[in-house]
Design an enzyme around this catalytic site. Structure first.
Site, PDB file in Angstrom:
ATOM      1  N   ARG A  46       0.841  -1.209   0.000  1.00  0.00           N
ATOM      2  CA  ARG A  46       0.000   0.000   0.000  1.00  0.00           C
ATOM      3  C   ARG A  46       0.872   1.254   0.000  1.00  0.00           C
ATOM      4  O   ARG A  46       0.561   2.251  -0.638  1.00  0.00           O
ATOM      5  CB  ARG A  46      -0.954   0.005   1.204  1.00  0.00           C
ATOM      6  CG  ARG A  46      -1.673   1.340   1.381  1.00  0.00           C
ATOM      7  CD  ARG A  46      -2.980   1.243   2.156  1.00  0.00           C
ATOM      8  NE  ARG A  46      -2.866   0.543   3.414  1.00  0.00           N
ATOM      9  CZ  ARG A  46      -2.245   1.015   4.511  1.00  0.00           C
ATOM     10  NH1 ARG A  46      -1.663   2.192   4.488  1.00  0.00           N
ATOM     11  NH2 ARG A  46      -2.192   0.295   5.616  1.00  0.00           N
ATOM     12  N   TYR A  98     -16.170  14.556 -17.829  1.00  0.00           N
ATOM     13  CA  TYR A  98     -16.475  13.128 -17.725  1.00  0.00           C
ATOM     14  C   TYR A  98     -17.574  12.913 -16.671  1.00  0.00           C
ATOM     15  O   TYR A  98     -17.562  13.559 -15.617  1.00  0.00           O
ATOM     16  CB  TYR A  98     -15.199  12.378 -17.342  1.00  0.00           C
ATOM     17  CG  TYR A  98     -15.419  10.910 -17.105  1.00  0.00           C
ATOM     18  CD1 TYR A  98     -15.697  10.054 -18.167  1.00  0.00           C
ATOM     19  CD2 TYR A  98     -15.374  10.379 -15.825  1.00  0.00           C
ATOM     20  CE1 TYR A  98     -15.915   8.708 -17.946  1.00  0.00           C
ATOM     21  CE2 TYR A  98     -15.583   9.030 -15.603  1.00  0.00           C
ATOM     22  CZ  TYR A  98     -15.858   8.200 -16.672  1.00  0.00           C
ATOM     23  OH  TYR A  98     -16.069   6.865 -16.446  1.00  0.00           O
ATOM     24  N   ASP A 170      -7.267  16.926 -17.056  1.00  0.00           N
ATOM     25  CA  ASP A 170      -7.537  15.502 -17.242  1.00  0.00           C
ATOM     26  C   ASP A 170      -7.277  15.195 -18.720  1.00  0.00           C
ATOM     27  O   ASP A 170      -8.037  15.595 -19.595  1.00  0.00           O
ATOM     28  CB  ASP A 170      -8.982  15.198 -16.846  1.00  0.00           C
ATOM     29  CG  ASP A 170      -9.311  13.710 -16.951  1.00  0.00           C
ATOM     30  OD1 ASP A 170      -8.638  12.998 -17.725  1.00  0.00           O
ATOM     31  OD2 ASP A 170     -10.258  13.266 -16.276  1.00  0.00           O
ATOM     32  N   LYS A 195      -7.659   3.722 -20.253  1.00  0.00           N
ATOM     33  CA  LYS A 195      -7.888   4.004 -21.667  1.00  0.00           C
ATOM     34  C   LYS A 195      -6.647   3.660 -22.501  1.00  0.00           C
ATOM     35  O   LYS A 195      -6.288   2.520 -22.608  1.00  0.00           O
ATOM     36  CB  LYS A 195      -8.303   5.469 -21.839  1.00  0.00           C
ATOM     37  CG  LYS A 195      -9.320   5.946 -20.788  1.00  0.00           C
ATOM     38  CD  LYS A 195     -10.714   5.353 -21.011  1.00  0.00           C
ATOM     39  CE  LYS A 195     -11.674   5.546 -19.831  1.00  0.00           C
ATOM     40  NZ  LYS A 195     -11.866   6.910 -19.375  1.00  0.00           N
TER      41      LYS A 195
END
Ligand SMILES: *Cc1c(COP(=O)(O)O)cnc(C)c1O
Length: 404
Positions: A46, A98, A170, A195
């Site tokens: 983590r 988005y 973004d 993507k």
């Protein structure tokens, strides 16, 4: 060095005695410490993992330098950027974002004590007026998705910096292969690696890169404190996928250019949104800040029923949310990727139910064109249908909670 070369010019495992050609996958949660009181370079995944670290270095390199943190998804990356704000801060954002980002700003920002103002970022005077009230963060996408409006990143960076705000871009639609927000003056470059970087629709992920050391430290702090970091296996998949980012984007972009021109010539298609078309109102601005228009196109047909029949009648385009995969996909944004935006807001922003979005993949463009031509023929309403036109109830609003 060109991006295509940069993508492949790296050491897969610095310091590894076996000198592997491909990055090793450190699929482990824990790392043994030399003793109870001494730490090694890693202790817990983590907090840090060599496979994730290599990916973060690779992405930062592609962004033109800086420090990158990667997250479990693009939305986790967007949320990490918004974590940089404090109670009482103001965020100024674009009005064509988005759907998931819109949902965060609408539903999660109030709980975090952040106020949000959406403005048309193509109107710099409106931005100046909105910024006069002060802001911590300006959050933009360019080209926007799916309407492909272009915002002037250099101008927005100057306006944001004038009032002491950070600019976050973004860049998921183009990827750093085609557009470098940090070089244009942005403080933070956000990426849904789900993507183009993945390119194979086989993992979700997100990244934030910055050249501001203070912001980089805060992002890494939250990545560890909230446990939102990208898992090693997904990091490893991305390292594999990224190597072919250049050839994939170049090929898909050539296909998209061909299809955009072809769609523009079709009588069934009144409007094509693609920043690479000379007819696009933002084409010159886009060309001044990016190296291409990418592989996503949207277009309207003027008839939601026709759009639905079109996408359901195609063979080579899969009906999918998301974009940037090797296989071509097609969607109705209002019913799919942007369903989390209420219908009234979608209407106000020009997101009409007949809007179709395609993500051009790696198939031969001539085959894709033939499939679309056949689909458009087959989707034509018959004279009987034209009389009936049953309005389909829009279930998208009730789906807003669970939509992507
Ligand atoms: C897909 C996308 C996101 C969200 O990314 P996920 O990986 O799906 O969480 C954020 N911003 C933009 C512009 C996107 O296209």
């Amino acid at each position: 060095m060109k991006q295509a070369t940069r993508l492949l010019n790296y050491e897969a495992a610095p310091g590894d005695a076996y000198r592997p050609s491909a990055p090793p996958l450190y699929q482990t949660a824990t790392f043994a410490q030399p003793s109870a009181t001494e730490g090694g370079p890693y202790d817990y995944t983590r907090s840090g993992n060599p496979t994730r670290d290599l990916l973060q270095e690779r992405i930062a390199d592609l962004e033109g330098g800086g420090t990158c943190s990667t997250f479990a998804s693009g939305m986790a990356a967007v949320a990490a950027v918004l974590r940089l704000c404090e109670v009482g801060d103001r965020v100024l954002c674009g009005d064509d974002l988005y759907g998931g980002t819109f949902r965060w700003l609408e539903r999660c920002a109030p709980r975090a004590g952040i106020s949000v103002q959406a403005v048309d970022l193509t109107d710099l005077e409106a931005v100046r007026v909105a910024l006069a009230a002060g802001a911590r963060l300006v959050l933009v996408e360019t080209p926007t998705n799916p309407l492909q409006r272009i915002v002037d990143v250099r101008a927005l960076a100057a306006l944001a910096h004038d009032v002491g705000a950070w600019l976050a871009v973004d860049n998921s639609l183009l990827s750093p292969y085609l557009q470098a927000p940090l070089d244009l003056g942005a403080d933070l470059a956000i990426l849904s690696t789900t993507k183009h970087l993945s390119g194979h629709a086989d993992c979700t992920g997100g990244a934030v890169t910055t050249r501001n050391d203070e912001l980089a430290a805060q992002l890494a702090f939250h990545q560890n404190a909230e446990g939102t970091g990208l898992a090693p296996f997904e990091a490893w998949l991305l390292l594999r996928g990224m190597q072919t980012l250049g050839v994939r984007i170049e090929h898909a972009q050539r296909g998209a250019e061909q299809l955009a021109h072809w769609l523009e010539s079709r009588p069934e298609v009144p409007r094509v949104h693609y920043a690479g078309l000379a007819s696009h109102p933002g084409a010159a601005l886009h060309a001044s800040q990016a190296r291409g228009a990418g592989s996503v196109i949207s277009f309207s047909t003027g008839d939601a029923g026709l759009s639905r029949r079109l996408i359901e009648g195609l063979r080579l385009f899969h009906i999918c949310v998301s974009f940037g995969s090797a296989r071509s996909t097609i969607s109705l944004p209002c019913a799919m990727s942007h369903a989390s935006i209420p219908a009234s807001v979608r209407d106000a922003r020009g997101l009409a139910p007949d809007l179709v979005r395609i993500s051009v993949g790696l198939e031969a463009a001539s085959d894709l064109e033939r499939d679309l031509a056949r689909g458009l023929e087959g989707a034509r309403p018959t004279s009987r249908e034209r009389q009936l036109v049953p309005p389909r109830p829009n279930s998208a609003d009730s789906a807003a909670e669970s939509a992507p």
